[in-house]
Design a protein around this motif. Structure first.
Motif, PDB file in Angstrom:
ATOM      1  N   ALA A 140      -6.246   8.030  -1.919  1.00  0.00           N
ATOM      2  CA  ALA A 140      -6.918   6.761  -1.640  1.00  0.00           C
ATOM      3  C   ALA A 140      -7.894   6.407  -2.767  1.00  0.00           C
ATOM      4  N   THR A 141      -8.637   7.423  -3.231  1.00  0.00           N
ATOM      5  CA  THR A 141      -9.591   7.187  -4.319  1.00  0.00           C
ATOM      6  C   THR A 141      -8.871   6.772  -5.599  1.00  0.00           C
TER       7      THR A 141
ATOM      8  N   ALA B  28       0.901   4.124  -2.925  1.00  0.00           N
ATOM      9  CA  ALA B  28       0.658   5.529  -2.578  1.00  0.00           C
ATOM     10  C   ALA B  28       1.762   6.418  -3.137  1.00  0.00           C
TER      11      ALA B  28
ATOM     12  N   PRO C 128       0.805  -1.225   0.000  1.00  0.00           N
ATOM     13  CA  PRO C 128       0.000   0.000   0.000  1.00  0.00           C
ATOM     14  C   PRO C 128       0.838   1.276   0.000  1.00  0.00           C
TER      15      PRO C 128
END
Length: 425
Positions: free
Chosen positions: A250-251, A74, A70
């Motif tokens: 995040a989207t 990001a 993750p």
């Protein structure tokens, strides 16, 4: 003794090592001079400790690196947000020529890696890890593609990629400025007038400080234009701006994951987790530039980008299985020596001529070797040291090299790497 660290313990240890690496990098001359990223310092030292404990039969340490992926996605999403077409247009024809050189280098690094792997008797996949993945890509891509290669059945791929990236980082820092100085002397290059530009040299130091805080691969293009005399009151990140950027990232990560799965099913290729997110981020950035839906705080993006990179890269370095490198050390050195010889010849004979055989071209060659073997901060450090010698800053070089080396090279390099990995798998 078997020591198993859970998710929280592993993450806390990674943050401590990241902070320790930053502390060491700021105070040890060699690390600072060669722009060695803090995650590489802290994570590598822990990996060596794990190796020593294992080889002496004292203990084996198991880590939970669940958060690595993750954080990696990001980071590369923030890189996608830097891909503004408006900024790209400022570079003009010279940017296009430099990009062609970067793309050509990425292509040849994989060709050389796969060819030399066959010559020295190792898997071609490991040649790719010691090619564009680790050299043009740096530690970021090495940590991202290594696990993908291992999931495809190639043991030790991450260790090879990280080792090659570390070699390239040091070699690129040592040889970039030297090569540019050679070109000035060899071709008797005329140095531009110093009047009106001496004051601008101070900005180079600010640029390097902004980009070298642990960037093993890329740096936010937004940092290229920052100087220390900018007012922080209208740029500083606060809770509101951070929250907006986090929600946006995040989207985009979710949408990118969906796109990545769709592309994998459509093409039949094994794609790294971050490819879809970076594509979606680039598209969103340029559509948002046109319609101004959201006001994106560059400081907030930069803070998240730096932390995400530092965290995921530290976890990757911590979990290196150094013992897997022993049987590959000899072949890896041979591959890297050939890669080094190629980039030096290519930069001197081809790239320098492509870019105009002048002071700007020599400066960009210093940067080209820096990020072609290492990372964007190395490129900036090389150019700054070279320009400081003559007291004249190449504005074109400081615009074009970070822009190309931080984002645009991936437009060709990433698909090429993915195609090569699937070809040899």
């Amino acid at each position: 003794m078997d020591i198993q660290l859970d998710l929280v313990q592993s993450s806390a240890l990674a943050m401590l090592l990241l902070a320790g690496g930053e502390f060491a990098r700021r105070r040890i001359g060699f690390l600072h001079r060669f722009c060695i990223p803090a995650p590489v310092v802290g994570g590598f030292m822990f990996a060596v400790l794990v190796l020593l404990l294992r080889q002496t039969d004292v203990a084996q340490i198991q880590l939970d690196t669940t958060l690595q992926t993750p954080a990696m996605v990001a980071f590369f999403t923030t890189i996608g947000l830097a891909g503004s077409l408006a900024t790209i247009k400022k570079g003009g024809k010279l940017l296009l020529m430099y990009l062609i050189a970067c793309w050509s280098l990425a292509i040849m690094q994989n060709v050389i890696g796969m060819t030399m792997a066959k010559v020295v008797g190792v898997e071609p996949m490991l040649g790719i890890m010691a090619g564009a993945v680790a050299l043009e890509g740096g530690h970021g891509n090495a940590a991202a593609f290594g696990p993908t290669a291992e999931a495809m059945g190639f043991e030790g791929a991450t260790t090879v990629a990280i080792a090659a990236a570390t070699f390239g980082l040091v070699a690129g820092s040592m040889l970039g400025g030297m090569t540019a100085n050679y070109l000035v002397a060899r071709h008797n290059i005329e140095i531009p007038e110093k009047a009106g530009v001496l004051g601008k040299l101070a900005t180079a130091g600010a640029v390097i400080k902004e980009m070298a805080v642990g960037d093993g691969n890329k740096g936010s293009v937004a940092t290229v234009t920052r100087t220390e005399d900018e007012s922080s009151s209208d740029r500083g990140a606060n809770y509101g701006s951070l929250l907006t950027v986090v929600v946006l990232l995040a989207t985009l990560m979710v949408l990118g994951t969906v796109l990545g799965d769709w592309l994998s099913a459509l093409t039949g290729l094994t794609l790294p987790a971050y490819v879809g997110a970076m594509i979606v981020a680039v598209i969103f950035r340029n559509v948002n530039d046109k319609f101004a839906w959201f006001k994106i705080n560059d400081d907030a993006v930069e803070l998240i980008s730096k932390f995400a990179l530092g965290f995921f890269l530290t976890l990757a370095m911590m979990s290196l299985k150094m013992w897997e490198l022993a049987s590959l050390a000899g072949p890896l050195v041979i591959i890297l020596v050939v890669q080094l010889a190629f980039i030096l010849i290519f930069a001197v004979v081809v790239v320098f001529r492509m870019l105009g055989k002048n002071y700007d071209a020599a400066t960009m060659v210093a940067g080209f070797i820096g990020h072609g073997l290492g990372a964007a901060p190395n490129a900036l450090a090389n150019m700054d040291a070279f320009n400081a010698k003559f007291g004249v800053r190449s504005e074109r070089a400081f615009l074009i090299v970070p822009l190309a080396g931080a984002v645009l090279v991936d437009l060709v390099a990433l698909p090429w790497i993915v195609w090569c990995m699937n070809l040899v798998s």
